[in-house]
Design a protein around this motif. Structure first.
Motif, short mmCIF file in Angstrom:
data_model
loop_
_atom_site.label_atom_id
_atom_site.label_comp_id
_atom_site.label_asym_id
_atom_site.label_seq_id
_atom_site.Cartn_x
_atom_site.Cartn_y
_atom_site.Cartn_z
N ILE A 62 0.62 -1.25 -0.09
CA ILE A 62 0.04 -0.06 -0.13
C ILE A 62 0.95 1.16 0.05
N GLU A 63 0.59 2.41 -0.83
CA GLU A 63 1.33 3.47 -0.77
C GLU A 63 0.84 4.30 0.28
N ASP A 64 1.75 5.59 0.50
CA ASP A 64 1.34 6.52 1.51
C ASP A 64 0.13 6.92 1.31
N ASP A 65 -0.49 7.20 0.24
CA ASP A 65 -1.79 7.78 0.00
C ASP A 65 -2.76 6.71 0.08
N GLY A 66 -2.46 5.41 0.34
CA GLY A 66 -3.52 4.65 0.37
C GLY A 66 -3.84 3.77 -0.43
N ARG A 67 -3.08 3.87 -1.71
CA ARG A 67 -3.39 3.02 -2.82
C ARG A 67 -2.72 1.64 -2.87
N VAL A 146 -6.44 -8.32 5.94
CA VAL A 146 -5.17 -7.89 6.27
C VAL A 146 -4.97 -6.33 6.28
N ALA A 147 -4.28 -5.93 7.60
CA ALA A 147 -4.04 -4.73 7.81
C ALA A 147 -2.53 -4.34 7.14
N VAL A 154 -7.11 -1.58 6.01
CA VAL A 154 -7.45 -3.08 5.79
C VAL A 154 -7.80 -3.18 4.25
N ALA A 155 -7.27 -4.38 3.88
CA ALA A 155 -7.67 -4.84 2.44
C ALA A 155 -8.13 -6.40 2.57
N ARG A 156 -8.97 -6.66 1.59
CA ARG A 156 -9.57 -8.23 1.62
C ARG A 156 -8.59 -8.71 0.53
N PHE A 157 -8.32 -9.81 0.77
CA PHE A 157 -7.59 -10.72 -0.18
C PHE A 157 -8.48 -11.90 -0.49
#
Length: 364
Positions: A62-67, A146-147, A154-157
């Motif tokens: 994840i980038e600093d901007d949340g992407r 996972v965070a 948090v993203a869903r894998f």
């Protein structure tokens, strides 16, 4: 079992029962192997999807901007084939995460997922469920959250495997297994049938030996019988020996009776001659006839006693020819004819018995 009637043949019964047992055993073996194979394949399939899920988590960032960023390579070409039934995706869960990642196989399509609230996470914070794929296939979904950065990112894998493809592999294995077991079963049945026929052959040999005794061609059951049949052959030989002793004892008694009657008959014949007249002649003739019969049967007993077998056989044709010659001489005015299509007809008895029978028939 009351309505089941087995064939009246030991060979057919043994082959039938061995066939039923082989079929039942192979069916059970096929079922057990298929079940074990499915269990092992299910475990391997789940382990592969779990490993690919971990690889997906490791490859994403994840980038600093949340992407969301990353170029996951899960090592399976099927994730690059459109609508293959093998997909992966990474989606944001919280608001501080943007963008998303997905496999080439997904293309622009989306998977219709079930209500995620009805799919609880397991203790290791994963969940699995079934969903419909892009091309109508059923897919197994392995999913976790996972965070990636802070707790608010948090993203869903999600990794998906083609269930239809898995079931097809199980079906192919089952068909191959059934085919091989069927070939093996047919071969086993054939080998069992040969073994049963070979095992029961000594019974046929014993029957042939007994038939030879009955036909007078042999005196005992001779042959190299296996240990299971040898006692039976021994008992049959003992029975034959016992019958021979009974017949010999009866012949001896007949001979003794004939000897004991010879003297009284001689006295009767002499007295009849002394009486003279019609009455004396009648008594003497009958006594002489009795004496002739006694001599005849005494001679037969002596001849029979010289034989080893208690079973007698006599060819019919020579006896008939001899009887016809005698009858033609005694009755030249009569015509005698005998038709015998089977020249090898055998009379089950002594030639003298056959002569007496034919003599009575011809005289009548």
């Amino acid at each position: 079992m009351g309505g089941l009637k087995l064939p009246n043949s030991l060979t057919l019964r043994a082959i039938l029962l061995s066939t039923l047992w082989a079929a039942l055993s192979l069916a059970v073996i096929a079922s057990v192997i298929t079940t074990l194979y499915r269990g092992a394949a299910e475990k391997s399939y789940a382990n592969i999807l779990s490993a690919q899920l971990f690889s997906l988590i490791a490859a994403a960032d994840i980038e600093d901007d949340g992407r969301l960023t990353g170029a996951p390579e899960l090592g399976d070409i099927r994730y690059q084939q459109p609508a293959s039934g093998w997909y992966w995706s990474v989606e944001p869960v919280t608001e501080k995460v943007t963008g998303g990642l997905k496999s080439i196989s997904l293309g622009s399509g989306t998977i219709k997922l079930a209500d995620l609230k009805a799919q609880p996470f397991s203790p290791d914070f994963r969940r699995t469920y079934l969903a419909d794929g892009l091309d109508g296939e059923t897919v197994d979904v392995f999913e976790t959250e996972v965070a990636l950065g802070t707790e608010d990112q948090v993203a869903r894998f999600r990794v998906m495997g083609n269930r239809n493809e898995f079931e097809a592999e199980i079906a192919d294995f089952s068909r191959s297994l059934y085919l091989y077991l069927a070939v093996f079963g047919i071969g086993s049945i054939f080998v069992n049938a040969l073994a049963i026929l070979a095992g029961l052959r000594p019974l046929k040999s014993a029957a042939n030996a007994l038939a030879a005794v009955r036909e007078g061609k042999a005196h005992r059951l001779d042959g190299d019988f296996p240990s299971e049949i040898a006692p039976l052959a021994g008992e049959m030989n003992a029975l034959i020996d016992n019958n021979r002793r009974i017949v010999e004892r009866a012949r001896t008694q007949v001979g003794n009776l004939a000897h004991s009657l010879k003297t009284p008959l001689s006295v009767i014949i002499n007295e009849a001659r002394g009486i003279g007249g019609k009455t004396g002649k009648l008594v003497g003739d009958q006594a002489e006839a009795m004496q002739t019969q006694i001599q005849h049967y005494l001679q037969r007993a002596r001849v029979a006693a010289q034989r080893d077998s208690v079973v007698f056989r006599a060819p019919v044709q020579p006896v008939v020819d001899r009887m016809l010659r005698v009858m033609r001489k005694l009755n030249p005015e009569k015509s005698f004819d005998f038709g015998n299509e089977a020249n090898q007809v055998i009379f089950a008895g002594e030639a003298q018995d056959l002569e007496e029978i034919l003599g009575n028939l011809l005289e009548n």
